[in-house]
Write a protein that holds these residues in place. Sequence first.
Motif, PDB file in Angstrom:
ATOM      1  N   THR A 174       0.832  -1.199   0.000  1.00 19.90           N
ATOM      2  CA  THR A 174       0.000   0.000   0.000  1.00 19.90           C
ATOM      3  C   THR A 174       0.865   1.248   0.000  1.00 19.90           C
ATOM      4  O   THR A 174       1.898   1.288   0.658  1.00 19.90           O
ATOM      5  N   LYS A 175       0.419   2.230  -0.736  1.00 15.01           N
ATOM      6  CA  LYS A 175       1.097   3.527  -0.699  1.00 15.01           C
ATOM      7  C   LYS A 175       0.251   4.442   0.165  1.00 15.01           C
ATOM      8  O   LYS A 175      -0.895   4.757  -0.178  1.00 15.01           O
ATOM      9  N   PHE A 176       0.819   4.830   1.295  1.00 12.67           N
ATOM     10  CA  PHE A 176       0.026   5.650   2.209  1.00 12.67           C
ATOM     11  C   PHE A 176       0.190   7.128   1.924  1.00 12.67           C
ATOM     12  O   PHE A 176       1.288   7.606   1.652  1.00 12.67           O
ATOM     13  N   LYS A 177      -0.924   7.812   2.008  1.00  9.64           N
ATOM     14  CA  LYS A 177      -0.897   9.267   1.901  1.00  9.64           C
ATOM     15  C   LYS A 177      -1.258   9.818   3.267  1.00  9.64           C
ATOM     16  O   LYS A 177      -2.250   9.390   3.860  1.00  9.64           O
ATOM     17  N   PRO A 178      -0.468  10.777   3.764  1.00  8.43           N
ATOM     18  CA  PRO A 178      -0.787  11.326   5.086  1.00  8.43           C
ATOM     19  C   PRO A 178      -2.180  11.952   5.081  1.00  8.43           C
ATOM     20  O   PRO A 178      -2.595  12.488   4.069  1.00  8.43           O
ATOM     21  N   PRO A 179      -2.893  11.868   6.196  1.00  8.51           N
ATOM     22  CA  PRO A 179      -4.219  12.494   6.271  1.00  8.51           C
ATOM     23  C   PRO A 179      -4.085  14.012   6.117  1.00  8.51           C
ATOM     24  O   PRO A 179      -3.041  14.583   6.417  1.00  8.51           O
ATOM     25  N   HIS A 180      -5.131  14.645   5.665  1.00  6.00           N
ATOM     26  CA  HIS A 180      -5.116  16.100   5.511  1.00  6.00           C
ATOM     27  C   HIS A 180      -5.119  16.738   6.901  1.00  6.00           C
ATOM     28  O   HIS A 180      -6.032  16.508   7.681  1.00  6.00           O
ATOM     29  N   VAL A 181      -4.106  17.526   7.198  1.00  2.00           N
ATOM     30  CA  VAL A 181      -4.041  18.155   8.532  1.00  2.00           C
ATOM     31  C   VAL A 181      -3.847  19.660   8.421  1.00  2.00           C
ATOM     32  O   VAL A 181      -3.347  20.129   7.428  1.00  2.00           O
TER      33      VAL A 181
ATOM     34  N   GLY B  89       6.808  18.212  15.407  1.00  2.73           N
ATOM     35  CA  GLY B  89       6.139  18.559  16.661  1.00  2.73           C
ATOM     36  C   GLY B  89       6.565  19.913  17.211  1.00  2.73           C
ATOM     37  O   GLY B  89       5.990  20.397  18.187  1.00  2.73           O
ATOM     38  N   ARG B  90       7.566  20.528  16.549  1.00  2.00           N
ATOM     39  CA  ARG B  90       7.968  21.884  16.970  1.00  2.00           C
ATOM     40  C   ARG B  90       6.810  22.853  16.767  1.00  2.00           C
ATOM     41  O   ARG B  90       6.631  23.791  17.512  1.00  2.00           O
ATOM     42  N   ASN B  91       6.036  22.611  15.699  1.00  2.00           N
ATOM     43  CA  ASN B  91       5.015  23.564  15.278  1.00  2.00           C
ATOM     44  C   ASN B  91       3.625  23.330  15.847  1.00  2.00           C
ATOM     45  O   ASN B  91       2.849  24.255  15.982  1.00  2.00           O
ATOM     46  N   PHE B  92       3.277  22.084  16.104  1.00  2.00           N
ATOM     47  CA  PHE B  92       1.935  21.828  16.643  1.00  2.00           C
ATOM     48  C   PHE B  92       1.860  20.482  17.354  1.00  2.00           C
ATOM     49  O   PHE B  92       2.825  19.714  17.347  1.00  2.00           O
ATOM     50  N   ASP B  93       0.693  20.219  17.930  1.00  5.19           N
ATOM     51  CA  ASP B  93       0.455  19.001  18.694  1.00  5.19           C
ATOM     52  C   ASP B  93      -0.056  17.899  17.763  1.00  5.19           C
ATOM     53  O   ASP B  93      -1.171  17.979  17.246  1.00  5.19           O
ATOM     54  N   LYS B  94       0.775  16.887  17.540  1.00  6.80           N
ATOM     55  CA  LYS B  94       0.394  15.825  16.593  1.00  6.80           C
ATOM     56  C   LYS B  94      -0.817  15.022  17.079  1.00  6.80           C
ATOM     57  O   LYS B  94      -1.588  14.523  16.280  1.00  6.80           O
ATOM     58  N   PHE B  95      -0.969  14.884  18.387  1.00  6.77           N
ATOM     59  CA  PHE B  95      -2.153  14.179  18.917  1.00  6.77           C
ATOM     60  C   PHE B  95      -3.421  14.871  18.418  1.00  6.77           C
ATOM     61  O   PHE B  95      -4.322  14.237  17.868  1.00  6.77           O
ATOM     62  N   LYS B  96      -3.474  16.186  18.603  1.00  6.96           N
ATOM     63  CA  LYS B  96      -4.669  16.943  18.202  1.00  6.96           C
ATOM     64  C   LYS B  96      -4.863  16.916  16.693  1.00  6.96           C
ATOM     65  O   LYS B  96      -5.957  16.657  16.204  1.00  6.96           O
ATOM     66  N   LYS B  97      -3.783  17.183  15.964  1.00  9.33           N
ATOM     67  CA  LYS B  97      -3.887  17.269  14.504  1.00  9.33           C
ATOM     68  C   LYS B  97      -4.336  15.960  13.880  1.00  9.33           C
ATOM     69  O   LYS B  97      -5.016  15.931  12.861  1.00  9.33           O
ATOM     70  N   LEU B  98      -3.885  14.834  14.459  1.00  8.47           N
ATOM     71  CA  LEU B  98      -4.137  13.537  13.828  1.00  8.47           C
ATOM     72  C   LEU B  98      -5.243  12.741  14.511  1.00  8.47           C
ATOM     73  O   LEU B  98      -5.535  11.606  14.124  1.00  8.47           O
ATOM     74  N   GLY B  99      -5.831  13.327  15.534  1.00 10.47           N
ATOM     75  CA  GLY B  99      -6.927  12.634  16.215  1.00 10.47           C
ATOM     76  C   GLY B  99      -6.467  11.425  17.022  1.00 10.47           C
ATOM     77  O   GLY B  99      -7.227  10.483  17.216  1.00 10.47           O
ATOM     78  N   LEU B 100      -5.219  11.452  17.481  1.00 12.07           N
ATOM     79  CA  LEU B 100      -4.717  10.351  18.323  1.00 12.07           C
ATOM     80  C   LEU B 100      -4.973  10.705  19.790  1.00 12.07           C
ATOM     81  O   LEU B 100      -5.010  11.882  20.157  1.00 12.07           O
ATOM     82  N   LYS B 101      -5.152   9.686  20.616  1.00 18.25           N
ATOM     83  CA  LYS B 101      -5.468   9.911  22.030  1.00 18.25           C
ATOM     84  C   LYS B 101      -4.274   9.550  22.907  1.00 18.25           C
ATOM     85  O   LYS B 101      -3.628   8.523  22.692  1.00 18.25           O
ATOM     86  N   LYS B 102      -4.008  10.351  23.922  1.00 10.95           N
ATOM     87  CA  LYS B 102      -2.898  10.044  24.831  1.00 10.95           C
ATOM     88  C   LYS B 102      -3.413   9.529  26.167  1.00 10.95           C
ATOM     89  O   LYS B 102      -4.570   9.733  26.534  1.00 10.95           O
ATOM     90  N   SER B 103      -2.526   8.857  26.865  1.00 10.58           N
ATOM     91  CA  SER B 103      -2.868   8.291  28.164  1.00 10.58           C
ATOM     92  C   SER B 103      -1.579   8.276  28.993  1.00 10.58           C
ATOM     93  O   SER B 103      -0.485   8.148  28.424  1.00 10.58           O
TER      94      SER B 103
END
Lengths: 181, 181
Positions: A174-181, B89-103
């Motif tokens: 699979t060729k992954f494309k990063p999600p639009h952010v 990650g210098r520029n923004f929070d990857k958790f928020k931008k990508l919809g990932l959850k932290k614990s």
Amino acid sequence: MKTIEIKDFIHAVYPMHTYLLTSIDENGKTNIITIDWLTVLSRNPPLVGVAVSPKRYTHKLIMSSKEFIINVTDISIADETLACGTLSGRNFDKFKKLGLKKSPSRTLKTHIIKNCMAFAECKVIDFKKYGDHTFFVGDIQAAYAKEEFLIKNKFKPILHLKGSLFTTISGKITKFKPPHV
Amino acid sequence: MKTIEIKDFIHAVYPMHTYLLTSIDENGKTNIITIDWLTVLSRNPPLVGVAVSPKRYTHKLIMSSKEFIINVTDISIADETLACGTLSGRNFDKFKKLGLKKSPSRTLKTHIIKNCMAFAECKVIDFKKYGDHTFFVGDIQAAYAKEEFLIKNKFKPILHLKGSLFTTISGKITKFKPPHV
């Protein structure tokens, strides 16, 4: 979030890609071991690192010759690959016992395993003991492959899951494309 | 034996298993990067090593906090995993931008990524520059997983082939028996 302890901590990072590593003794005889614990360290210069137990015969050979070759094995020789991890080269010639063929390498004294798919010839530039293994850092002198290795879907690496359980890659690439952010 | 030069030497050892690595800044904010260059170094004590470019924001964070967590990702979050490797990650929070959850993690200040399958919490016990990357050695403090990770055929790791091409493991698991020698 419910989680379960992983009893053997290192298995958290499995599966790992399995390789055959060759090294040479003072009489010019090349030995083989199976190795999972390998990583790339640098792109420029091209460096890789491998962890080898001081209990292994190969450890002595690399310490003395300061060279090793990563032979990229595939599932067509999975049984031979596993056998190389369970037998010691102190006692006999693994090439002869397992029906593997050797060939001269391009830049080193150590031989390559002709039955493998790709090869990375390494000169040791550093080593350090970490826990129960020694980490050898190799500067790649040459890297080459059989044509099949370079064709996607033809090369089927051995991936070590745990113990004697192995698998390979899925046929789907699979060729992954990063999600639009 | 006919062989072809591998242009980018390090690709001889691919595919490599892809992980997400988390580390924490001085304000308690956890950052994420994608990482392929990881190996086990020792079983007892359980040690792993990861190579991180000094150009990455994560490099500064690990140098300062002396800790990191290996988050074992799977193909269900493949797009997010790749994105973590292309954004800083210098520029923004990857958790928020990508919809990932932290614990919170069990033993460290750094957070884990809840969307991942397994976790290895590491304290840095050594680091060394090799070529264009720094190799950080981590002593695993805790390793745990979601139940699916421990069930064979349920866990589908991300395996990096080259560039933006990824795959996963085959559904077929084999138990190899060494040939009679």
